[in-house]
Enzyme design. Sequence first.
Site, short mmCIF file in Angstrom:
data_model
loop_
_atom_site.label_atom_id
_atom_site.label_comp_id
_atom_site.label_asym_id
_atom_site.label_seq_id
_atom_site.Cartn_x
_atom_site.Cartn_y
_atom_site.Cartn_z
N HIS A 31 0.84 -1.21 0.00
CA HIS A 31 0.00 0.00 0.00
C HIS A 31 0.88 1.25 0.00
O HIS A 31 0.60 2.22 -0.72
CB HIS A 31 -0.90 0.03 1.24
CG HIS A 31 -1.91 -1.07 1.33
ND1 HIS A 31 -2.02 -1.90 2.41
CD2 HIS A 31 -2.88 -1.47 0.46
CE1 HIS A 31 -3.01 -2.76 2.22
NE2 HIS A 31 -3.54 -2.54 1.04
N LYS A 55 -16.07 -7.12 5.85
CA LYS A 55 -14.89 -7.74 6.44
C LYS A 55 -14.95 -7.53 7.95
O LYS A 55 -15.49 -6.53 8.41
CB LYS A 55 -13.62 -7.08 5.89
CG LYS A 55 -13.38 -7.38 4.41
CD LYS A 55 -12.03 -6.85 3.96
CE LYS A 55 -11.75 -7.24 2.52
NZ LYS A 55 -10.46 -6.72 2.04
N ARG A 105 -1.84 -5.51 -8.67
CA ARG A 105 -0.74 -6.41 -8.33
C ARG A 105 -0.57 -7.49 -9.38
O ARG A 105 0.53 -7.85 -9.75
CB ARG A 105 -1.00 -7.06 -6.97
CG ARG A 105 -0.84 -6.12 -5.80
CD ARG A 105 -1.46 -6.67 -4.57
NE ARG A 105 -2.89 -6.88 -4.79
CZ ARG A 105 -3.69 -7.52 -3.97
NH1 ARG A 105 -3.22 -8.05 -2.88
NH2 ARG A 105 -4.99 -7.64 -4.25
N SER A 143 -3.18 -7.93 2.83
CA SER A 143 -3.31 -7.81 4.29
C SER A 143 -3.62 -9.18 4.90
O SER A 143 -3.08 -9.53 5.96
CB SER A 143 -4.42 -6.82 4.63
OG SER A 143 -4.08 -5.55 4.12
#
Length: 175
Positions: A31, A55, A105, A143
């Site tokens: 990040h 989440k 990514r 994460s």
Amino acid sequence: MTTDNESIVAPGTPESIAVYPGTFDPITNGHLDIIERGLHLFDRVIIAVAVNAEKEPLFPLEERLQMIRDCFPNDKERVEVNSVSGLLVDYAFKQGAKAIIRGFRAVSDFDYEFQLALMNRRLEREVETVFLMTGFRWIFISSSIIKDAARHGGDVSGLVPDHVREMLQEKYLAG
Ligand code: COA
């Protein structure tokens, strides 16, 4: 992380602002890499920490906000950290942002990002989505994978800032 602290805006020129959203549970060096790239393109980057109902974050919102602020002790002029709970595009528009930054990514990110960007454009045409390519070193991290490694006692140094690594250790030792 160090960035040029001086304003790059000429007097009378409107600031260019971008919003970088995410759950950041926790923030990773991947990040930070995207934020650093964003600061090369925009005068100011607002990190929008989502109150994500889908989440169940390990770190409560206040801890996520603080851990991100602690990544930028010298960049208060150009990096702002706020929470966002409603529609992201509404928030971005109200902040005067002309762009939402998203990091890529791998090809696997594409479908979701494409959908999100098109929906955001449909909701608010004034705000563009800008995709930035994550540094090669960070393409494999997320994460969740960091939390998984830390939960099992794995060494995550070099993948998250030191204070985040310590916070992860404290969480899992306490747990
Ligand atoms: N480096 C490392 N990890 C990265 C990364 C990078 N450059 N970019 C993304 N990731 C990881 C994140 O850590 C996250 O990992 P996790 O799933 O293990 O937690 C994962 O990739 C997904 O990240 P992201 O796509 O940014 O999702 P998110 O859940 O963090 O954030 C929001 C999603 C907040 C952007 C989105 O839900 C949103 O916009 N919400 C606001 C409500 C709204 O407007 N909804 C309508 C949208 S159309």
